[in-house]
Design a protein around this motif. Structure first.
Motif, PDB file in Angstrom:
ATOM      1  N   GLY A  94       0.816  -1.207   0.000  1.00  8.99           N
ATOM      2  CA  GLY A  94       0.000   0.000   0.000  1.00  8.99           C
ATOM      3  C   GLY A  94       0.851   1.260   0.000  1.00  8.99           C
ATOM      4  O   GLY A  94       0.539   2.229  -0.690  1.00  8.99           O
ATOM      5  N   LEU A  95       1.921   1.273   0.777  1.00  6.97           N
ATOM      6  CA  LEU A  95       2.815   2.426   0.804  1.00  6.97           C
ATOM      7  C   LEU A  95       3.490   2.632  -0.550  1.00  6.97           C
ATOM      8  O   LEU A  95       3.641   3.767  -1.010  1.00  6.97           O
ATOM      9  CB  LEU A  95       3.864   2.260   1.900  1.00  6.97           C
ATOM     10  N   LEU A  96       3.886   1.552  -1.185  1.00 10.43           N
ATOM     11  CA  LEU A  96       4.487   1.661  -2.512  1.00 10.43           C
ATOM     12  C   LEU A  96       3.484   2.186  -3.542  1.00 10.43           C
ATOM     13  O   LEU A  96       3.830   2.996  -4.404  1.00 10.43           O
ATOM     14  CB  LEU A  96       5.055   0.318  -2.958  1.00 10.43           C
ATOM     15  N   GLN A  97       2.241   1.730  -3.444  1.00 12.46           N
ATOM     16  CA  GLN A  97       1.212   2.210  -4.358  1.00 12.46           C
ATOM     17  C   GLN A  97       0.933   3.699  -4.139  1.00 12.46           C
ATOM     18  O   GLN A  97       0.763   4.446  -5.089  1.00 12.46           O
ATOM     19  CB  GLN A  97      -0.089   1.403  -4.191  1.00 12.46           C
ATOM     20  N   TYR A  98       0.901   4.113  -2.872  1.00 14.36           N
ATOM     21  CA  TYR A  98       0.687   5.523  -2.574  1.00 14.36           C
ATOM     22  C   TYR A  98       1.791   6.363  -3.202  1.00 14.36           C
ATOM     23  O   TYR A  98       1.529   7.382  -3.821  1.00 14.36           O
ATOM     24  CB  TYR A  98       0.638   5.749  -1.060  1.00 14.36           C
ATOM     25  N   ARG A  99       3.014   5.913  -3.048  1.00 11.78           N
ATOM     26  CA  ARG A  99       4.149   6.660  -3.606  1.00 11.78           C
ATOM     27  C   ARG A  99       4.097   6.684  -5.129  1.00 11.78           C
ATOM     28  O   ARG A  99       4.449   7.681  -5.757  1.00 11.78           O
ATOM     29  CB  ARG A  99       5.439   6.020  -3.119  1.00 11.78           C
ATOM     30  N   LEU A 100       3.648   5.591  -5.719  1.00 10.86           N
ATOM     31  CA  LEU A 100       3.558   5.512  -7.175  1.00 10.86           C
ATOM     32  C   LEU A 100       2.533   6.499  -7.720  1.00 10.86           C
ATOM     33  O   LEU A 100       2.764   7.142  -8.745  1.00 10.86           O
ATOM     34  CB  LEU A 100       3.189   4.088  -7.601  1.00 10.86           C
ATOM     35  N   TRP A 101       1.406   6.648  -7.061  1.00  6.87           N
ATOM     36  CA  TRP A 101       0.328   7.476  -7.582  1.00  6.87           C
ATOM     37  C   TRP A 101       0.313   8.910  -7.046  1.00  6.87           C
ATOM     38  O   TRP A 101      -0.159   9.814  -7.721  1.00  6.87           O
ATOM     39  CB  TRP A 101      -1.019   6.827  -7.297  1.00  6.87           C
ATOM     40  N   PHE A 102       0.821   9.130  -5.828  1.00  7.12           N
ATOM     41  CA  PHE A 102       0.685  10.447  -5.214  1.00  7.12           C
ATOM     42  C   PHE A 102       1.999  11.067  -4.757  1.00  7.12           C
ATOM     43  O   PHE A 102       2.036  12.236  -4.414  1.00  7.12           O
ATOM     44  CB  PHE A 102      -0.261  10.388  -4.006  1.00  7.12           C
ATOM     45  N   GLY A 103       3.075  10.330  -4.735  1.00  9.08           N
ATOM     46  CA  GLY A 103       4.345  10.834  -4.219  1.00  9.08           C
ATOM     47  C   GLY A 103       5.125  11.635  -5.242  1.00  9.08           C
ATOM     48  O   GLY A 103       4.646  11.967  -6.331  1.00  9.08           O
ATOM     49  N   LYS A 104       6.350  11.948  -4.858  1.00  4.28           N
ATOM     50  CA  LYS A 104       7.238  12.676  -5.761  1.00  4.28           C
ATOM     51  C   LYS A 104       7.611  11.757  -6.926  1.00  4.28           C
ATOM     52  O   LYS A 104       7.857  10.578  -6.745  1.00  4.28           O
ATOM     53  CB  LYS A 104       8.492  13.097  -4.994  1.00  4.28           C
ATOM     54  N   ASN A 105       7.660  12.325  -8.131  1.00  4.21           N
ATOM     55  CA  ASN A 105       7.950  11.575  -9.364  1.00  4.21           C
ATOM     56  C   ASN A 105       6.928  10.460  -9.597  1.00  4.21           C
ATOM     57  O   ASN A 105       7.269   9.360 -10.029  1.00  4.21           O
ATOM     58  CB  ASN A 105       9.369  11.004  -9.342  1.00  4.21           C
ATOM     59  N   SER A 106       5.670  10.761  -9.352  1.00  2.00           N
ATOM     60  CA  SER A 106       4.602   9.786  -9.528  1.00  2.00           C
ATOM     61  C   SER A 106       4.163   9.733 -10.989  1.00  2.00           C
ATOM     62  O   SER A 106       4.682  10.462 -11.837  1.00  2.00           O
ATOM     63  CB  SER A 106       3.413  10.159  -8.641  1.00  2.00           C
ATOM     64  N   ILE A 107       3.214   8.894 -11.272  1.00  2.00           N
ATOM     65  CA  ILE A 107       2.718   8.750 -12.634  1.00  2.00           C
ATOM     66  C   ILE A 107       2.091  10.058 -13.151  1.00  2.00           C
ATOM     67  O   ILE A 107       2.384  10.465 -14.276  1.00  2.00           O
ATOM     68  CB  ILE A 107       1.749   7.554 -12.740  1.00  2.00           C
ATOM     69  N   PRO A 108       1.265  10.747 -12.367  1.00  2.30           N
ATOM     70  CA  PRO A 108       0.764  12.043 -12.868  1.00  2.30           C
ATOM     71  C   PRO A 108       1.893  13.054 -13.121  1.00  2.30           C
ATOM     72  O   PRO A 108       1.826  13.834 -14.080  1.00  2.30           O
ATOM     73  CB  PRO A 108      -0.164  12.527 -11.746  1.00  2.30           C
ATOM     74  N   ASP A 109       2.929  13.049 -12.290  1.00  7.67           N
ATOM     75  CA  ASP A 109       4.084  13.920 -12.531  1.00  7.67           C
ATOM     76  C   ASP A 109       4.760  13.571 -13.850  1.00  7.67           C
ATOM     77  O   ASP A 109       5.205  14.451 -14.586  1.00  7.67           O
ATOM     78  CB  ASP A 109       5.108  13.807 -11.400  1.00  7.67           C
ATOM     79  N   TYR A 110       4.851  12.280 -14.135  1.00 15.30           N
ATOM     80  CA  TYR A 110       5.468  11.823 -15.382  1.00 15.30           C
ATOM     81  C   TYR A 110       4.722  12.377 -16.593  1.00 15.30           C
ATOM     82  O   TYR A 110       5.330  12.897 -17.525  1.00 15.30           O
ATOM     83  CB  TYR A 110       5.502  10.297 -15.415  1.00 15.30           C
ATOM     84  N   TYR A 111       3.394  12.263 -16.582  1.00 16.79           N
ATOM     85  CA  TYR A 111       2.614  12.757 -17.717  1.00 16.79           C
ATOM     86  C   TYR A 111       2.676  14.277 -17.817  1.00 16.79           C
ATOM     87  O   TYR A 111       2.669  14.832 -18.920  1.00 16.79           O
ATOM     88  CB  TYR A 111       1.171  12.263 -17.636  1.00 16.79           C
ATOM     89  N   SER A 112       2.730  14.935 -16.685  1.00 11.37           N
ATOM     90  CA  SER A 112       2.879  16.389 -16.694  1.00 11.37           C
ATOM     91  C   SER A 112       4.206  16.795 -17.320  1.00 11.37           C
ATOM     92  O   SER A 112       4.266  17.701 -18.156  1.00 11.37           O
ATOM     93  CB  SER A 112       2.774  16.911 -15.262  1.00 11.37           C
ATOM     94  N   ARG A 113       5.273  16.143 -16.936  1.00 11.01           N
ATOM     95  CA  ARG A 113       6.595  16.446 -17.495  1.00 11.01           C
ATOM     96  C   ARG A 113       6.653  16.110 -18.980  1.00 11.01           C
ATOM     97  O   ARG A 113       7.285  16.807 -19.761  1.00 11.01           O
ATOM     98  CB  ARG A 113       7.687  15.659 -16.763  1.00 11.01           C
ATOM     99  N   LYS A 114       5.984  15.028 -19.350  1.00 11.41           N
ATOM    100  CA  LYS A 114       5.962  14.629 -20.752  1.00 11.41           C
ATOM    101  C   LYS A 114       5.296  15.712 -21.609  1.00 11.41           C
ATOM    102  O   LYS A 114       5.777  16.037 -22.694  1.00 11.41           O
ATOM    103  CB  LYS A 114       5.213  13.306 -20.883  1.00 11.41           C
ATOM    104  N   ALA A 115       4.210  16.298 -21.113  1.00  9.33           N
ATOM    105  CA  ALA A 115       3.540  17.385 -21.835  1.00  9.33           C
ATOM    106  C   ALA A 115       4.438  18.618 -21.899  1.00  9.33           C
ATOM    107  O   ALA A 115       4.497  19.299 -22.933  1.00  9.33           O
ATOM    108  CB  ALA A 115       2.218  17.721 -21.158  1.00  9.33           C
ATOM    109  N   GLU A 116       5.153  18.920 -20.820  1.00  6.83           N
ATOM    110  CA  GLU A 116       6.064  20.060 -20.818  1.00  6.83           C
ATOM    111  C   GLU A 116       7.192  19.869 -21.823  1.00  6.83           C
ATOM    112  O   GLU A 116       7.591  20.813 -22.517  1.00  6.83           O
ATOM    113  CB  GLU A 116       6.660  20.267 -19.422  1.00  6.83           C
ATOM    114  N   VAL A 117       7.698  18.649 -21.913  1.00  2.00           N
ATOM    115  CA  VAL A 117       8.779  18.353 -22.871  1.00  2.00           C
ATOM    116  C   VAL A 117       8.270  18.522 -24.297  1.00  2.00           C
ATOM    117  O   VAL A 117       8.966  19.068 -25.157  1.00  2.00           O
ATOM    118  CB  VAL A 117       9.330  16.925 -22.631  1.00  2.00           C
ATOM    119  N   LYS A 118       7.046  18.087 -24.555  1.00  2.00           N
ATOM    120  CA  LYS A 118       6.474  18.226 -25.902  1.00  2.00           C
ATOM    121  C   LYS A 118       6.326  19.706 -26.268  1.00  2.00           C
ATOM    122  O   LYS A 118       6.660  20.111 -27.382  1.00  2.00           O
ATOM    123  CB  LYS A 118       5.116  17.522 -25.947  1.00  2.00           C
ATOM    124  N   THR A 119       5.847  20.508 -25.329  1.00  2.00           N
ATOM    125  CA  THR A 119       5.700  21.944 -25.569  1.00  2.00           C
ATOM    126  C   THR A 119       7.053  22.597 -25.817  1.00  2.00           C
ATOM    127  O   THR A 119       7.216  23.408 -26.734  1.00  2.00           O
ATOM    128  CB  THR A 119       5.010  22.617 -24.366  1.00  2.00           C
TER     129      THR A 119
END
Length: 96
Positions: free
Chosen positions: A16-41
């Motif tokens: 559960g702690l690992l899942q929390y970190r994966l979805w809500f922590g630093k360098n999480s999946i939403p952060d990845y997609y956000s950075r990916k959009a910034e790189v594209k721009t």
């Protein structure tokens, strides 16, 4: 009897702690997609700036090589008229 129940609970808590970190922590999946959009721009901006730089380099080379480019620029931007030439300005007709 308690030993057998603690191991799955500890493993489930750790998972559960690992899942929390994966979805809500630093360098999480939403952060990845956000950075990916910034790189594209940023890549699009870089492509536009590279194209502009190429045009400016072509202008610089034209100005370094020949006097025709300098003369053309002076005629267009400064209104240069050579001695002996006659300047005609043709204005568009007013259509109302």
């Amino acid at each position: 009897m308690l030993k057998g129940k603690w191991l799955p609970i500890v493993l489930l808590l750790f998972f559960g702690l690992l899942q929390y970190r994966l979805w809500f922590g630093k360098n999480s999946i939403p952060d990845y997609y956000s950075r990916k959009a910034e790189v594209k721009t940023q890549a699009l901006q870089n492509a536009n700036l590279s194209q502009r730089n190429a045009l400016l380099n072509a202008d610089i080379n034209d100005l370094k090589i020949g006097l025709e480019a300098i003369e053309e620029r002076a005629r267009n931007e400064l209104g240069l008229i050579k001695q002996g030439e006659t300047f005609y300005r043709i204005l568009p007709a007013n259509t109302k």
